[in-house]
Write a protein that holds these residues in place. Structure first.
Motif, PDB file in Angstrom:
ATOM      1  N   ILE A  48       1.728   6.476  -7.147  1.00  0.00           N
ATOM      2  CA  ILE A  48       0.705   7.399  -7.631  1.00  0.00           C
ATOM      3  C   ILE A  48       1.160   8.841  -7.433  1.00  0.00           C
ATOM      4  N   ALA A  73      -0.895   5.643 -13.353  1.00  0.00           N
ATOM      5  CA  ALA A  73      -1.285   5.636 -11.941  1.00  0.00           C
ATOM      6  C   ALA A  73      -2.457   4.679 -11.709  1.00  0.00           C
ATOM      7  N   ALA A  74      -3.409   4.660 -12.644  1.00  0.00           N
ATOM      8  CA  ALA A  74      -4.551   3.751 -12.506  1.00  0.00           C
ATOM      9  C   ALA A  74      -4.104   2.293 -12.558  1.00  0.00           C
ATOM     10  N   GLY A  86       3.189  -1.554 -10.497  1.00  0.00           N
ATOM     11  CA  GLY A  86       2.335  -1.825  -9.345  1.00  0.00           C
ATOM     12  C   GLY A  86       2.682  -3.126  -8.648  1.00  0.00           C
ATOM     13  N   THR A 106      -2.444   1.396  -9.274  1.00  0.00           N
ATOM     14  CA  THR A 106      -3.391   1.253  -8.166  1.00  0.00           C
ATOM     15  C   THR A 106      -4.149  -0.059  -8.258  1.00  0.00           C
ATOM     16  N   ALA A 107      -4.732  -0.342  -9.432  1.00  0.00           N
ATOM     17  CA  ALA A 107      -5.555  -1.543  -9.578  1.00  0.00           C
ATOM     18  C   ALA A 107      -4.748  -2.813  -9.334  1.00  0.00           C
ATOM     19  N   ILE A 119       2.233   1.709  -3.461  1.00  0.00           N
ATOM     20  CA  ILE A 119       1.218   2.174  -4.412  1.00  0.00           C
ATOM     21  C   ILE A 119       1.000   3.671  -4.269  1.00  0.00           C
ATOM     22  N   VAL A 120       0.834   4.117  -3.019  1.00  0.00           N
ATOM     23  CA  VAL A 120       0.634   5.544  -2.771  1.00  0.00           C
ATOM     24  C   VAL A 120       1.831   6.344  -3.281  1.00  0.00           C
ATOM     25  N   MET A 139       0.829  -1.205   0.000  1.00  0.00           N
ATOM     26  CA  MET A 139       0.000   0.000   0.000  1.00  0.00           C
ATOM     27  C   MET A 139       0.860   1.251   0.000  1.00  0.00           C
ATOM     28  N   GLY A 155      -1.772  -3.060  -7.897  1.00  0.00           N
ATOM     29  CA  GLY A 155      -1.203  -3.077  -6.549  1.00  0.00           C
ATOM     30  C   GLY A 155      -2.199  -3.575  -5.519  1.00  0.00           C
ATOM     31  N   LEU A 156      -3.457  -3.133  -5.611  1.00  0.00           N
ATOM     32  CA  LEU A 156      -4.485  -3.613  -4.687  1.00  0.00           C
ATOM     33  C   LEU A 156      -4.740  -5.103  -4.867  1.00  0.00           C
TER      34      LEU A 156
END
Length: 493
Positions: free
Chosen positions: A147, A311-312, A373, A315-316, A143-144, A140, A318-319
């Motif tokens: 981004i 970035a998208a 990610g 995020t996707a 990821i932050v 997390m 990475g989650l």
């Protein structure tokens, strides 16, 4: 700590990471208004110092931050880093000259270097025992951070256009005060292992080495020729500082970056991979922006929007990776797949030309984000799980240290590659003159520039391919530990 309190503490840590990463990239969008107001005559010549002062100060102190965490406790060190960062931010916003702004930016960087590295140490301590090894916190945080790297220039442009450049510093104050209060009241960590001596000589030597290396990469080939006395002398001094630092770490009672960490295969490979990932990210984010603005004529603010697909993707994916690792899937597998995706995306970007559709570029950037990610944040978890618990701080700051050095080396390497390839196609013509040309001369210059950027992307892709090979070795090391019933942290080279 209760689960609710632990979740709130982790949210505070993520906000802290956002502060750190945004401030590393947000200034790039405000350089023109800053120069126009503070020093319209000579300000452009001092811009490199404005951009690099933060990175120099932050990188030079990273190893010391890790040791301070292990000796005094991560919470105390984080409070001190946030306070220093806020003081620097307030002074930057009130600066009345370029000299003041550069000095205050360095002060801000002293605190900023601790925001990212110390926060990752805090996240590791906040993990529930059942979560250790899942990679949740590190992923997390990564990821932050990723981004923030992608959207930092866009945020800076929006603040500069609508509120003025001083607000890119003032906005840190309310957020930072919330972080200070939240850290003091919410975060509860186990006590430090005990007061031990600090290796201030080692910290000074590694700071001298990092500063010298960053200055060589910043000045070499631009302000001074690579064979000039300034660069050769600075390079020799940097190597001497490195040699003295290694000697000090081998002999000091409490080294700031213990050489014993490098005997752990996961830590050693993690440091190397993180450095290469830093180089690859520099080659992608910086030169994608150049390609869009020079070769495709996209305005700076609009060019920042093209980083949103990346970035998208980060995020996707990475989650998703965080959920899968929590269910027991091997972190090393995602490192291998992520390196492969990122290398493929950079290779596709390297095949782009002046007529490549911008939607195709967006798709390639999304694929790059999917690859990154799976890389960013995962290596922090690998190193933290492999390192001895009492060296968690220095291991975590080591990851950040090698990423910062990798980014600096990547900027220098790719800048040299870009200049050399462009000069081969346009001898005697400076890169900045491309926009002023017209007709056939402009078409030829754009072709030469695109060829040069393509070589940069392919070079960055080659570095990610090397990451893939190292990640395969990392996976083999972990698998070997599982088969032998040993903990990965005790594996030596």
């Amino acid at each position: 700590m209760t689960p609710a309190r632990r979740g709130l503490a982790q949210l505070i840590c993520l906000v802290t990471i956002v502060l750190a990463v945004l401030d590393m990239n947000i200034v790039s969008a405000a350089t023109v208004p800053i120069v126009r107001e503070l020093d319209p005559v000579h300000g452009v010549d001092r811009l490199p110092w404005l951009v690099s002062a933060f990175a120099l100060a932050a990188t030079a102190l990273l190893p010391l931050y890790g040791k301070l965490c292990d000796v005094y406790g991560a919470k105390r060190v984080l409070l001190g880093a946030v306070g220093t960062f806020l003081l620097g931010s307030a002074l930057c916003g009130a600066a009345q000259s370029m000299g003041q702004l550069i000095a205050f930016r360095a002060l801000q960087g002293i605190g900023g270097g601790g925001l990212m590295s110390v926060t990752m140490v805090v996240i590791a301590h906040l993990k529930d025992p059942a979560e250790r090894g899942s990679g949740k916190g590190g992923a997390m945080g990564g990821i932050v951070a990723g981004i923030g790297m992608a959207v930092g220039p866009l945020v800076g442009a929006l603040f500069t256009d609508h509120l003025g450049w001083r607000w890119i510093f003032y906005i840190n104050l309310p957020l930072g005060l919330l972080v200070l209060v939240g850290t003091a009241l919410v975060i509860k960590l186990p006590p430090a292992a005990g007061r031990r001596g600090l290796d201030f000589l080692g910290a000074t030597l590694v700071a001298a080495f990092a500063t010298g290396l960053l200055l060589v990469t910043e000045w070499g080939g631009k302000d001074h020729a690579w064979t000039s006395p300034v660069i050769l002398g600075l390079g020799a001094a940097t190597l001497a500082a490195l040699g003295l630092f290694l000697w000090r770490q081998a002999t000091a009672a409490e080294p700031v970056l213990p050489l014993s960490l490098f005997r752990i295969r996961e830590v050693r490979l993690g440091f190397a991979i993180q450095g290469l990932v830093g180089m690859g990210m520099t080659g992608s984010i910086v030169y994608v922006m150049l390609y869009l603005q020079i070769a495709r004529g996209v305005a700076p603010t609009s060019a920042s929007l093209y980083l949103i697909p990346m970035a998208a993707g980060m995020t996707a994916v990475g989650l998703l990776v965080g959920r899968l690792t929590a269910r027991g899937h091997a972190t090393q597998t995602f490192l291998v797949v992520g390196a492969g995706c990122a290398a493929l995306a950079l290779a596709l970007l390297g095949l782009s030309g002046p007529t490549t559709g911008l939607w195709a570029v967006c798709g390639e950037l999304a694929l790059l984000g999917c690859g990154l990610g799976q890389l960013i944040g995962q290596l922090i978890t690998v190193v933290q799980e492999a390192a001895p618990r009492h060296q968690l701080g220095v291991a975590t700051s080591g990851i950040r240290f090698f990423q910062s050095l990798g980014s600096a080396l990547g900027a220098a390497l790719f800048g040299t590659v870009l200049a050399r390839v462009f000069a081969a196609g346009e001898p005697g013509r400076p890169l900045g003159a491309v926009r002023t040309l017209g007709g056939a001369a402009r078409e030829h210059a754009l072709r030469s520039f695109t060829d040069a950027v393509d070589v940069v992307f392919l070079s960055a892709g080659g570095m990610l391919a090397l990451v893939l090979l190292l990640a395969l070795r990392l996976r083999g090391a972990a698998a070997g530990a599982e088969r032998s019933g040993q903990e990965p942290s005790v594996l030596a080279a």
